[in-house]
Design an enzyme around this catalytic site. Structure first.
Site, PDB file in Angstrom:
ATOM      1  N   ARG A 104       0.635   5.863  -1.641  1.00 15.34           N
ATOM      2  CA  ARG A 104       1.369   5.668  -2.881  1.00 15.34           C
ATOM      3  C   ARG A 104       0.628   6.361  -4.026  1.00 15.34           C
ATOM      4  O   ARG A 104      -0.540   6.054  -4.285  1.00 15.34           O
ATOM      5  CB  ARG A 104       1.488   4.176  -3.178  1.00 15.34           C
ATOM      6  CG  ARG A 104       2.423   3.893  -4.340  1.00 15.34           C
ATOM      7  CD  ARG A 104       2.350   2.451  -4.738  1.00 15.34           C
ATOM      8  NE  ARG A 104       2.887   1.604  -3.692  1.00 15.34           N
ATOM      9  CZ  ARG A 104       3.829   0.689  -3.907  1.00 15.34           C
ATOM     10  NH1 ARG A 104       4.304   0.500  -5.112  1.00 15.34           N
ATOM     11  NH2 ARG A 104       4.259  -0.058  -2.941  1.00 15.34           N
ATOM     12  N   THR A 108       2.695   7.887 -10.205  1.00 11.98           N
ATOM     13  CA  THR A 108       4.163   7.755 -10.106  1.00 11.98           C
ATOM     14  C   THR A 108       4.558   6.514  -9.302  1.00 11.98           C
ATOM     15  O   THR A 108       5.717   6.090  -9.356  1.00 11.98           O
ATOM     16  CB  THR A 108       4.767   8.974  -9.387  1.00 11.98           C
ATOM     17  OG1 THR A 108       4.270   8.981  -8.045  1.00 11.98           O
ATOM     18  CG2 THR A 108       4.412  10.279 -10.069  1.00 11.98           C
ATOM     19  N   ASP A 200      -2.732  -8.217   4.944  1.00 11.12           N
ATOM     20  CA  ASP A 200      -2.637  -6.760   5.110  1.00 11.12           C
ATOM     21  C   ASP A 200      -2.670  -6.433   6.603  1.00 11.12           C
ATOM     22  O   ASP A 200      -3.689  -6.636   7.275  1.00 11.12           O
ATOM     23  CB  ASP A 200      -3.807  -6.088   4.385  1.00 11.12           C
ATOM     24  CG  ASP A 200      -3.663  -4.575   4.395  1.00 11.12           C
ATOM     25  OD1 ASP A 200      -3.484  -3.986   3.326  1.00 11.12           O
ATOM     26  OD2 ASP A 200      -3.706  -3.975   5.501  1.00 11.12           O
ATOM     27  N   ASP A 203      -5.467  -3.924   7.755  1.00 11.92           N
ATOM     28  CA  ASP A 203      -6.800  -4.539   7.752  1.00 11.92           C
ATOM     29  C   ASP A 203      -6.956  -5.518   8.906  1.00 11.92           C
ATOM     30  O   ASP A 203      -8.003  -5.575   9.557  1.00 11.92           O
ATOM     31  CB  ASP A 203      -7.046  -5.291   6.432  1.00 11.92           C
ATOM     32  CG  ASP A 203      -7.398  -4.325   5.301  1.00 11.92           C
ATOM     33  OD1 ASP A 203      -7.750  -3.168   5.585  1.00 11.92           O
ATOM     34  OD2 ASP A 203      -7.317  -4.751   4.129  1.00 11.92           O
TER      35      ASP A 203
HETATM   36  N1  URA Z   1       1.777  -4.418   3.709  1.00 13.19           N
HETATM   37  C1  URA Z   1       1.032  -5.345   4.384  1.00 13.19           C
HETATM   38  O1  URA Z   1       0.222  -5.029   5.230  1.00 13.19           O
HETATM   39  N2  URA Z   1       1.243  -6.636   4.066  1.00 13.19           N
HETATM   40  C2  URA Z   1       2.146  -7.054   3.147  1.00 13.19           C
HETATM   41  O2  URA Z   1       2.282  -8.256   2.931  1.00 13.19           O
HETATM   42  C3  URA Z   1       2.888  -6.060   2.473  1.00 13.19           C
HETATM   43  C4  URA Z   1       2.680  -4.747   2.775  1.00 13.19           C
END
Ligand code: URA
Length: 209
Positions: A104, A108, A200, A203
């Site tokens: 990202r 922008t 995430d 992760d």
């Molecule tokens: N990406 C992720 O890994 N977890 C989320 O909750 C949103 C986007």
């Protein structure tokens, strides 16, 4: 409007509960994501066309059905989509795998492609786009834009967990794309994480952070 198919099989629900649990470590998380992806592959391929062929059993000649039509392509969005590839491949071993990397842009806030390696005959394949978390829908929408620019016209999106906001975004931008999810969660929080979600996904898969 594309369909949203929620795969609420008891095995998927059970495994998803442990995937969400913050006490589940990376090894188990990866195994569970693989297993759920394998189960999802079964439903995602339900509408594949069949053709009849003749074979010989040890006893007699008979007719059987085999998958016909377009070949498949699995397209994980880097990096969390990688966690879904092995499970899908264990059911669909002949599928080719392409990779799309998006980040990202901090100014922008739009997704920018930084990596792309696709099978040479991508436009002839039925594509299964893999991303465990459909949050804002920004990455999925950009990846689908990109695949369509390359000539792909048959794309399914497969996610473990989706936020309603992400589903809306993909449906608006790409009404021809069906979305397969194991769960539609409540909402996004102010940091664009899915609530309750699983944190995430990248992760948790790779033990980073
Ligand atoms: N990406 C992720 O890994 N977890 C989320 O909750 C949103 C986007």
């Amino acid at each position: 409007m594309g369909k949203v198919i929620v795969l609420d099989h008891p095995l998927i629900k059970h495994k998803l509960t442990f995937i969400r649990d913050k006490n589940t470590g990376s090894k188990e998380f990866r195994e569970l994501v693989k297993e759920v992806s394998m189960l999802m592959a079964y439903e995602v391929t339900r509408d594949l066309p069949l053709e009849e062929i003749e074979i010989e059993t040890p006893i007699t000649t008979t007719k059987g059905q085999i998958i016909s039509g377009k070949k498949l392509g699995l397209i994980p969005i880097l990096r969390a989509g990688l966690g879904m590839v092995d499970g899908m491949l264990s059911i669909l071993p002949a599928a080719k795998v392409g990779h799309i990397g998006l980040y990202r842009d901090p100014e922008t806030l739009k997704p920018v492609e930084y990596y792309c390696k696709l099978p040479y005959d991508i436009e002839e394949r039925e594509l299964i786009l893999l991303d465990p978390m459909l949050a804002t829908g920004g990455s999925a929408t950009a990846a689908i834009d990109f695949l369509k620019e390359k000539g792909c016209n048959s794309i399914k999106l497969v996610c473990l967990i989706a936020a309603p906001e992400g589903i809306d975004a993909v449906q608006k931008a790409h009404p021809d794309v069906d979305i397969y999810v194991a769960s539609i969660d409540e909402k996004l929080n102010e940091d664009a994480y899915i609530v309750p979600g699983l944190g995430d996904a990248g992760d948790r898969l790779f033990g980073t952070k």
